[in-house]
Design an enzyme around this catalytic site. Structure first.
Site, mmCIF file in Angstrom:
data_model
loop_
_atom_site.group_PDB
_atom_site.id
_atom_site.type_symbol
_atom_site.label_atom_id
_atom_site.label_comp_id
_atom_site.label_asym_id
_atom_site.label_seq_id
_atom_site.Cartn_x
_atom_site.Cartn_y
_atom_site.Cartn_z
ATOM 1 N N LYS A 1 0.854 -1.182 0.000
ATOM 2 C CA LYS A 1 0.000 0.000 0.000
ATOM 3 C C LYS A 1 0.890 1.233 0.000
ATOM 4 C CE LYS A 1 -3.590 2.418 2.542
ATOM 5 N NZ LYS A 1 -4.631 2.328 3.580
ATOM 6 N N LYS B 1 -2.349 -1.466 -3.752
ATOM 7 C CA LYS B 1 -3.181 -0.276 -3.680
ATOM 8 C C LYS B 1 -2.319 0.975 -3.732
ATOM 9 C CE LYS B 1 -6.242 1.877 -0.392
ATOM 10 N NZ LYS B 1 -6.539 1.976 0.998
HETATM 11 C C1 PBG Z 1 -7.344 3.553 5.722
HETATM 12 C C2 PBG Z 1 -7.710 3.272 4.317
HETATM 13 C C3 PBG Z 1 -7.558 4.158 3.242
HETATM 14 C C4 PBG Z 1 -8.145 3.544 2.148
HETATM 15 C C5 PBG Z 1 -8.626 2.288 2.546
HETATM 16 N N1 PBG Z 1 -8.332 2.126 3.910
HETATM 17 C C6 PBG Z 1 -7.004 5.546 3.191
HETATM 18 C C7 PBG Z 1 -5.668 5.840 3.709
HETATM 19 O O1 PBG Z 1 -4.811 4.971 3.859
HETATM 20 O O2 PBG Z 1 -5.456 7.017 4.000
HETATM 21 C C8 PBG Z 1 -8.243 4.196 0.795
HETATM 22 C C9 PBG Z 1 -9.323 3.740 -0.101
HETATM 23 C C10 PBG Z 1 -9.641 4.664 -1.208
HETATM 24 O O3 PBG Z 1 -8.991 5.713 -1.430
HETATM 25 O O4 PBG Z 1 -10.597 4.355 -1.936
HETATM 26 N N2 PBG Z 1 -6.421 2.782 6.326
#
Ligand code: PBG
Length: 339
Positions: A208, A262
């Site tokens: 991520k 992601k």
């Molecule tokens: C939080 C989380 C995020 C997303 C999923 N879980 C945002 C972040 O890490 O700030 C993002 C999902 C999206 O942008 O559609 N842990």
């Protein structure tokens, strides 16, 4: 007599070889298509809101709404009817319940726990995936606990274990740690086994990245206004790719059943490398910012929205993804079923 060596077509080359022959009609193209998109590839992320009969638009995500639990159950029913196999729930937590220690994450009656129980009580045949991370519950918007501006790794992992057990008790099928703390998959797996939850799956947000494409999601869960600083000390540097393989290897070794990359479209190279290297079910998240870009361009008439949506999702399959988390899930499933 024609010698084999005289068959210039067999040596390759125009006009004997014409790749367009296989593209000349819809049936001919379908016959040779290498990848397909179907409803069973899709996971639908939903935002849960307090109350009943409540829906709230999210301006940076046109067409996506926060829904109260009764409407979440309806959405889950719709998803199942469309052939979507799982939903991923995210809470919009009342700002009054957001604290430094994220204690609402451990409340058995928090929004996602109640929503999960409601979906299960309705007997809907659908997987429920719950995020594991503290950001919807912290007053500072970080995924972890903070001390003197530093995100504490091991203390956060202990909190994530508590959050995980709380969510499993509510009946969720899959835990999806999205926090990027070190060692959290192993700690959660050990705790699940110790508690007898041998079958709970872990879908790890393994690679991520610290991305600008999460902006609209933070609007949706209400953490954009609370977030102090950025997440670059725990989420990955967009410059890196070998590091993604290392993160994925660790999470698999620690007990992840499914891994995720992601964001999605800007990171298709990572999806390809991960799926090829590990041969484990690899998911991609088409995140909020990707959704927002496509919707915004379509609204202005700059892109054909339906076509761009389908093409963007097929690209994940081509890159080797087993499935895709996407806000387009019900719209795609409806389009596919009407064909
Ligand atoms: C939080 C989380 C995020 C997303 C999923 N879980 C945002 C972040 O890490 O700030 C993002 C999902 C999206 O942008 O559609 N842990």
């Amino acid at each position: 007599m024609t010698e084999i060596s005289d068959l210039s077509g067999a040596r390759g080359g125009y006009p004997h070889i014409r790749p367009r022959r296989n593209r000349r009609a819809a049936w001919a193209r379908a016959l040779v298509s290498e990848n397909t998109l179907s409803a069973s590839d899709l996971i639908w992320p939903l935002f849960v809101l307090e109350g009943s009969g409540q829906r709230e638009a999210i301006p940076s995500m046109p067409g996506v709404e926060r829904l109260s639990i009764d409407l979440i159950v309806e959405a889950a029913r719709e998803a199942a009817a469309l052939g979507i196999l799982a939903v991923a729930l995210f809470p919009y937590t009342d700002p009054k319940l957001r604290t430094d220690d994220a204690r609402e994450a451990f409340n058995p009656d928090n929004l996602v726990c109640r929503a999960t129980r409601a979906i299960k009580a309705a007997g809907i045949d659908l997987g429920v995936i719950l995020d594991v991370a503290l950001d919807p519950y912290t007053s500072h918007g970080h995924d972890g606990l903070v001390h003197d501006g530093v995100i504490l790794n091991d203390e956060t992992v202990a909190a994530l274990v508590k959050q995980s057990l709380n969510q499993v008790a509510a009946g969720c099928d899959v835990l999806a740690p999205s926090d990027m703390m070190d060692g959290r998959i192993g700690a959660i797996r050990v705790a699940l086994e110790a508690a007898g939850h041998h079958d709970t799956q872990i879908m790890s947000y393994a690679a991520k990245y610290a991305s600008a494409f999460y902006g609209p999601f933070r609007d949706a869960v209400g953490s954009s206004s609370t977030l102090k600083g950025d997440k670059r000390t725990y989420q990955m540097d967009p410059a890196n790719t070998d590091e993604a393989l290392r993160e994925v290897a660790l999470d698999i070794a620690e007990g992840a059943d499914l891994v995720m990359v992601k964001p999605g479209m800007p990171y298709l190279d990572i999806v390809r490398r991960v799926s090829e290297t590990f041969k484990v079910p690899t998911f991609a998240y088409q995140v909020s910012g990707e959704y927002a870009m496509l919707m915004a361009a379509a609204e202005r008439g700059w892109l054909d929205g339906d076509k761009a949506m389908m093409e963007s999702l097929l690209a994940f399959k081509r890159a080797g993804a087993s499935g895709i988390l996407t806000y387009f899930a019900p719209r795609v499933a409806r389009m596919l079923s009407s064909r």
